[in-house]
Design an enzyme around this catalytic site. Structure first.
Site, PDB file in Angstrom:
ATOM      1  N   HIS A 187      -1.627  62.845  -3.791  1.00 49.73           N
ATOM      2  CA  HIS A 187      -1.657  63.591  -5.049  1.00 49.73           C
ATOM      3  C   HIS A 187      -1.848  65.077  -4.765  1.00 49.73           C
ATOM      4  O   HIS A 187      -1.967  65.484  -3.609  1.00 49.73           O
ATOM      5  CB  HIS A 187      -2.763  63.049  -5.955  1.00 49.73           C
ATOM      6  N   ASP A 208      -7.241  62.022   0.199  1.00 51.28           N
ATOM      7  CA  ASP A 208      -6.053  61.888  -0.639  1.00 51.28           C
ATOM      8  C   ASP A 208      -5.021  62.934  -0.223  1.00 51.28           C
ATOM      9  O   ASP A 208      -5.147  64.113  -0.554  1.00 51.28           O
ATOM     10  CB  ASP A 208      -6.436  62.073  -2.109  1.00 51.28           C
ATOM     11  N   SER A 241       1.193  57.832 -10.743  1.00 49.36           N
ATOM     12  CA  SER A 241       0.159  58.862 -10.824  1.00 49.36           C
ATOM     13  C   SER A 241       0.665  60.243 -10.427  1.00 49.36           C
ATOM     14  O   SER A 241       0.014  61.245 -10.727  1.00 49.36           O
ATOM     15  CB  SER A 241      -1.045  58.477  -9.956  1.00 49.36           C
TER      16      SER A 241
END
Length: 372
Positions: free
Chosen positions: A351, A348, A125
């Site tokens: 990312h 998060d 990702s």
């Protein structure tokens, strides 16, 4: 069922022994080669006249390069502003190499250079993060250029029709194969059948590390296999190095450098441990609004980065390292944090917000394509 060859000993003994050897090797690399000042990994942008990856973040009011409202295809998990992030300083920083200036991204020139060709991101990702950034940067540069976005299995294809340029993302988090068998999901460190889909691509950008450290329910395999030997688990850095060597052999055997340029994204860092940047009481990366100033990250280099560089140095074919680790480590402010999918329950800090840090990765990619 026995999964260990008798000559290998127990899983704990085997993993401990290799871990000690790997640790000593990394220690020698860090302290014996002047790691922070003189890396030997390929793709160092020597042709640019300076090390593009050593520098600092400077405030620049002309940034960001785009607004996500202009890119309707940006995935929600990366769209921090639309997810309610109130601050905007993190959008205003530009990477400044220490010894030269980075070429400003030119989307029209990028598409013209790649006319009739394909570029593919292969990885996890974080590769998706960079792919989404690049598609948006190109779309903003040429907003009238028609495009088509399609998906074929695990491959997403963004085509700029006027230029016949395909910008693709192939989800393959570990690069090597995971095969469903009667004994469970087997991670085969020396098998890379997925490579069949990578052939014929003119520019390839690989990444892998994020999923190697998952355990428990997030771990995507049940067993690990090397040759005829199967293990319940092993040191993850050891497994990562074996898999990277499998990937390296695939590149050396299958890639024609006169037709295909190969890049490796480097190791994208997370910011799960605030003590590394001197704020042990902080809640992960939550509430960070400014980058770390200066040239070096207080927490030091990542062991996975050193493993990657070791593998790249031993390869026969040229692979250009987009050495984004240190510059990204400085961006403790660049993650979605509570403005990602997990919200306050699962911030998060792995990312990156878009617009944001991956745009710089793509500026560096563009500079490498222009100068090499």
């Amino acid at each position: 069922m026995a999964f260990l060859h008798p000559h290998f000993g127990s899983p704990m003994e085997w993993s401990f022994s290799i871990s000690v050897v790997l640790f000593l090797t990394l220690l020698i690399q860090i302290h014996g080669s002047g790691y922070l000042d003189h890396k030997q990994a390929r793709g160092f942008a020597e042709n640019y006249g300076c090390n593009l990856f050593q520098g600092s973040w400077v405030y620049d009011d002309s940034y960001p390069l785009y607004e996500t409202s202009q890119c309707p295809f940006i995935e929600r998990e990366f769209d921090c502003q639309n997810n309610g992030r109130p601050d905007k300083f993190y959008l205003k920083y530009r990477w400044q190499p220490a010894g030269c200036n980075l070429t400003r991204f030119n989307g029209e020139d990028f598409l013209t250079r790649l006319r009739g060709k394909s570029i593919m991101f292969v990885g996890d990702s974080l590769g998706l993060n960079q792919w989404q950034s690049l598609t948006c940067m190109l779309h903003i540069a040429m907003p009238q250029a028609p495009y088509n976005l399609a998906r074929n299995g695990d491959v997403s294809i963004f085509t700029f029709l006027t230029y016949d340029v395909k910008v693709m993302f192939s989800r393959n988090a570990l690069l090597v194969d995971i095969v469903g068998e009667s004994i469970g999901r087997v991670l085969k460190l020396d098998s890379i059948q997925a490579g069949q889909t990578w052939k014929g691509i003119e520019v390839m950008i690989f990444d892998s590390w994020h999923w190697w450290i998952h355990t428990g329910r997030k771990q995507p395999w049940d067993l690990i296999q090397v040759g005829n030997h199967t293990y319940r688990d092993m040191d993850r850095l050891v497994a990562y190095e074996i898999a990277l060597n499998t990937w390296a052999k695939w590149v050396d055997y299958n890639i024609d450098p006169t037709r295909t340029r190969v890049f490796f994204q480097g190791v994208s860092p997370d910011h799960q441990n605030p003590a590394q940047w001197g704020e042990p009481r902080a809640n992960l990366c939550e509430g960070q609004t400014r980058p770390i100033l200066g040239f070096r990250y207080p927490g030091g280099p990542l062991p996975a980065e050193l493993v990657l560089e070791k593998v790249l140095r031993a390869m026969q074919k040229p692979v250009y390292l987009l050495d984004i680790t240190t510059l990204s480590q400085l961006r403790i402010d660049g993650h979605p944090s509570v403005y990602g999918f997990g919200g306050h329950l699962d911030p998060d800090c792995s990312h990156w917000c878009l617009a944001g840090v991956p745009d710089t990765w793509n500026e560096l990619l563009y500079a490498s394509l222009v100068k090499n």
